[in-house]
Scaffold this active site. Structure first.
Site, short mmCIF file in Angstrom:
data_model
loop_
_atom_site.label_atom_id
_atom_site.label_comp_id
_atom_site.label_asym_id
_atom_site.label_seq_id
_atom_site.Cartn_x
_atom_site.Cartn_y
_atom_site.Cartn_z
CB SER A 15 12.34 18.20 33.93
OG SER A 15 11.64 19.28 34.23
CG HIS A 40 14.71 17.00 37.18
ND1 HIS A 40 16.51 17.54 37.80
CD2 HIS A 40 15.05 18.75 36.62
CE1 HIS A 40 17.41 18.29 37.48
NE2 HIS A 40 16.37 19.01 36.52
CG ASP A 42 13.64 21.77 35.83
OD1 ASP A 42 15.16 21.92 36.15
OD2 ASP A 42 13.78 21.29 35.03
CG MET A 44 13.56 27.96 36.87
SD MET A 44 13.26 27.94 35.11
CE MET A 44 13.02 26.35 34.53
CG HIS A 73 18.69 22.40 38.42
ND1 HIS A 73 18.48 22.17 37.27
CD2 HIS A 73 19.14 23.23 38.66
CE1 HIS A 73 19.59 22.79 36.99
NE2 HIS A 73 19.54 23.34 37.49
CG MET A 75 17.97 26.98 37.55
SD MET A 75 17.44 26.57 36.29
CE MET A 75 16.17 24.80 36.41
CG MET A 144 22.58 23.74 33.17
SD MET A 144 21.23 23.01 33.54
CE MET A 144 19.91 23.53 32.19
CG ASP A 180 18.24 20.26 33.50
OD1 ASP A 180 17.14 19.98 32.30
OD2 ASP A 180 18.34 20.91 34.42
#
Length: 232
Positions: A15, A40, A42, A44, A73, A75, A144, A180
């Site tokens: 990540s 990866h 993330d 957000m 990913h 979020m 998660m 994750d």
């Protein structure tokens, strides 16, 4: 975009949340050169989760540096208005949370329709039943094992049984189970034994190394992979 071929071998997905934000390009090249299978990302929004990170423009900027798979990913909520932007940015896999919108089935359809692999993410409190009727719409389930929003949290052991349930539910379908949160050489074997094949790791990969001293990245990746493979 890279269409990842399906297999159940252990994949390590560092990540970049734990990388040097001022040097993403070289950080990505370093972890890939030292054994990363996927990268990866993330994303957000400070709304769906209590943190703010990256968007499509950043994904597009790092895409040329990624030679493996860009695993994005989300979020964020809502997801649907941004699907095309992440497709344009070069995401190979795009994962949305069950709770990110009212119509997760439609979201997954749209992700696949935009040419990406479709992932669905389950928070620690989200039951496996929430994806039971989505199995023919998804390519990846992200479990998660921390509450989403921040790196460096402690692994939630109750998710081991969730992974076992999902593995049974998937059967012979070509669906990855990704983990994750809190993955390191001590937790990776627990999830591999339960049926996971893709392991996201942030601080456990990037600790001790840098773009000018990337050898620890390789050592960390090999340690996680070896621990996971030994448990299968």
């Amino acid at each position: 975009m890279t269409a990842p071929s399906f297999d159940r071998s252990i994949k390590i997905a560092p990540s970049i949340l734990a990388a040097d934000f001022a040097d993403f390009g070289r950080e990505i090249q370093a972890v890939e050169a030292h054994g990363a299978d996927w990268i990866h990302v993330d994303v957000m929004d400070g709304h769906f989760v209590p943190n703010l990170t990256f968007g499509p423009a950043m994904c597009k900027a790092i895409r040329p540096h990624i030679k493996t798979v860009m695993d994005v990913h989300l979020m964020i909520a809502p997801v649907d208005p941004y699907i095309d932007a992440f497709a344009d940015a070069g995401a190979d896999i795009l994962t949305a949370h069950v709770e990110a919108g009212p119509h997760i089935h439609r979201t997954l359809q749209a992700i696949r329709g935009a040419g990406m692999k479709a992932g669905v993410a389950l928070n620690p409190g989200t039951p496996t039943e929430s994806v039971e009727y989505l199995m023919d719409m998804i390519d990846l389930i992200c479990v998660m094992t921390v509450n989403p929003g921040f790196g460096g949290q402690k692994f939630i052991h109750s998710q081991i049984d969730k992974v076992k349930e999902l593995r049974a539910m998937i059967g012979d379908r070509p669906i990855h189970i990704e983990i994750d949160g809190g993955i390191d050489p001590s937790t990776a074997p627990l999830m591999a034994a339960a049926g996971a094949d893709a392991l996201v790791a942030g601080s456990a990969v990037f600790k001790g190394g840098s773009v000018i001293n990337p050898a620890p990245y390789g050592e960390n990746i090999r340690a996680i992979r070896a621990a996971a493979e030994a448990a299968r």
